[in-house]
Enzyme design. Structure first.
Site, short mmCIF file in Angstrom:
data_model
loop_
_atom_site.label_atom_id
_atom_site.label_comp_id
_atom_site.label_asym_id
_atom_site.label_seq_id
_atom_site.Cartn_x
_atom_site.Cartn_y
_atom_site.Cartn_z
N GLY A 128 0.83 -1.21 0.00
CA GLY A 128 0.00 0.00 0.00
C GLY A 128 0.86 1.25 0.00
N ASP A 149 0.39 -9.07 1.68
CA ASP A 149 -0.66 -8.17 1.20
C ASP A 149 -1.66 -8.95 0.36
OD1 ASP A 149 -1.99 -5.85 -0.20
OD2 ASP A 149 -0.40 -4.76 0.83
N GLY A 218 -0.94 -13.00 17.31
CA GLY A 218 -0.65 -14.41 17.59
C GLY A 218 0.73 -14.78 17.05
N TYR A 261 -14.19 1.41 10.34
CA TYR A 261 -12.75 1.73 10.42
C TYR A 261 -12.38 2.22 11.82
CZ TYR A 261 -8.31 3.95 8.99
OH TYR A 261 -6.99 4.32 8.86
N GLN A 278 -1.59 -9.85 28.81
CA GLN A 278 -1.84 -11.27 29.06
C GLN A 278 -0.66 -12.16 28.69
OE1 GLN A 278 -6.00 -11.66 27.62
NE2 GLN A 278 -5.55 -13.85 27.67
#
Ligand code: NAD
Ligand code: UDP
Length: 441
Positions: A128, A149, A218, A261, A278
């Site tokens: 982008g 992407d 993650g 958004y 966490q």
């Protein structure tokens, strides 16, 4: 063709000093590169030229006449003037309506880093507008860069000048699906940013913000990579506090057209800090204010690209509403400096990255018209008719005022914007003008 040359452009910073390089050394990470090298990658990285095939040497059979070759060489020589050697080209053959592409035969030199300095960096949304400039900088600095992407709003052409380089990889992947790679740093940028684009499929925008960020966090957790998210000034909504500091909680309509958004980014920030507390993920949060520069999709509907293209084409410039709403515009290189400084700093709180120079949209339209006229005059092609500024309806929930308080960035990152809006607009006008001259806009 009136192509600009690098020698002709003198860019002054806010203090009146010439800008010849961008970036700086912060927190043991040196982000400085020469502006001319960067410019060679975005001002005219690729050009299209039209050549009429001669009847005796059909190009599709592999041949090209001497005249064609001469014509091509002539066009190339005209094109690269002042821009070094790092261009690719496309040759359009109108006779049989075909196009041939070349890729780069040479890459600009990249830094040779010691293994402990060289990072493996993942840039989501790297094709982008913001991502591609970040990729240029990180590549020139000598790091290993992987772009992830799905090309929804980005394009392969923004980074195609790195394809084939041993430090570079590009992967087509949608961040709403999990992805695994070994890396040291993740710049998580993947998300459409212009209102028409993010409102095109609001459910997908929310999914990208939530599930995409969840997946990338993650990944950061598994690989112990440092994670930076490109959040936005939109988390402040239509602000009741001015200028906006990071402590302000915002004023967002949760069900309006911008909510997919704004709320998407707010929950992405929530997730980011959830993984920090966490799971101990090492996180950075950049709240980016309106940014502009070359490679912005000319048709993505944002105000800077709209105004410049309209003025260059001699069309009326469309101000939405009475033009009294304000925005503060930052040039792309300042943003990249800020993102890299934040990533390598110890600052884990959200940080505003933007330029405090605030304009009403009406004033901004006049500034763009002025700069376009100046560039046209310098290039000897000033049109007879002055472009008109016209006023139309304002979109729902359009924020009335926006200006960053960047005290935190200044104090903790030693960062402040250097580019004036006028200088940035001038560079962008030259970029779009060159694109129009070659027929690709
Ligand atoms: P852009 O639309 O030019 O770039 C976004 C990139 O993300 C594109 O290449 C697009 O194809 C990719 N993408 C979108 N959804 C994806 C998905 N699901 N999976 C993989 N890739 C996906 O926008 P930009 O201006 O470069 O913005 C980049 C980031 O910076 C965004 O996160 C945006 O919210 C943030 N930001 C930008 C601005 C600005 O003024 N440009 C201001 C505030 C925040
Ligand atoms: N705008 C405008 N004319 C245009 C495009 C946008 O007047 O052609 C206005 C828009 O209403 C908003 C401002 O310019 O007030 C900035 O819009 P943009 O879409 O660039 O970004 P936003 O900050 O609203 O996300």
């Amino acid at each position: 063709m009136d192509s600009p040359s690098v020698e002709k452009i003198h860019t002054m910073d806010k203090e009146g000093n010439e800008i010849t390089s961008v970036g700086f050394e912060r927190f043991g990470f040196d982000s400085a590169v020469q502006l001319d090298v960067l410019r060679s990658l975005y001002l005219r990285p690729h050009y299209v030229t039209t050549i009429h095939s001669s009847l005796n040497s059909p190009k599709l059979n592999g041949g090209s006449s001497k005249r064609e070759q001469e014509e091509e060489e002539h066009e190339h020589a005209r094109f690269i003037q002042g821009f070094g050697l790092y261009q690719s080209k496309s040759i359009y053959h109108p006779d049989d309506h075909s196009i041939s592409y070349t890729t780069l035969s040479r890459f600009p030199p990249v830094k040779l880093l010691a293994p402990d300095k060289r990072k493996r960096i993942l840039v989501t949304g790297g094709a982008g507008f913001v991502g591609s400039h970040l990729v240029d900088r990180l590549m020139l600095l000598g790091h290993d860069v992987t772009v992830l992407d799905n090309f929804f709003t980005g394009s392969k052409t923004t980074v195609s000048h790195w394809v084939g380089h041993p430090n570079f990889e590009m992967v087509r992947h949608d961040v709403v699906e999990p992805f695994m790679i070994e890396c040291d740093q993740i710049y998580h940028l993947a998300c459409p940013a212009s209102p028409p684009h993010y409102q095109y499929n609001p459910v997908k925008t929310v999914k990208t913000s939530f599930m995409g960020t969840l997946n990338m966090l993650g990944l950061a957790k598994r690989t112990k990579a440092r994670f930076l998210i490109s959040s936005t000034s939109e988390v402040y909504g239509d602000p009741e506090v001015h200028p906006q500091t990071e402590d302000y909680w915002g004023h967002v309509n949760p069900i309006g057209p911008r909510a997919c958004y704004d709320e998407g980014k707010r929950v992405a920030e929530t997730l980011t800090y959830g993984f920090q507390s966490q799971d101990g993920v090492d996180v950075r949060v950049a709240r980016i204010f309106n940014t502009f520069g070359p490679r912005m999709n000319p048709f993505d509907g944002r105000v800077v690209s709209n105004f410049i293209i309209q003025a260059l084409k001699g069309e009326d410039m469309t101000v939405f509403g009475d033009g009294k709403q304000t925005r503060s515009f930052q040039y792309i290189h300042d943003l990249i400096d800020g993102l890299i400084a934040l990533m390598n700093s110890n600052e884990t709180r959200p940080v505003n990255i933007g330029n405090g120079d605030e304009f009403t949209i009406g004033e901004f339209a006049e500034l763009v018209r002025d700069v376009v006229e100046k560039v046209q005059e310098e290039d000897g092609c000033k049109p007879a008719r002055k472009v008109e500024i016209i006023y139309g309806p304002i979109p729902k929930d359009d924020p009335q005022r926006r200006r960053p308080d960047t005290t935190r960035a200044k104090e903790t990152l030693g960062w402040q914007p250097r580019w004036t809006v006028r200088m940035g607009v001038e560079e962008m006008v030259r970029y779009y003008k060159a694109k129009m001259a070659e027929g690709s806009i």
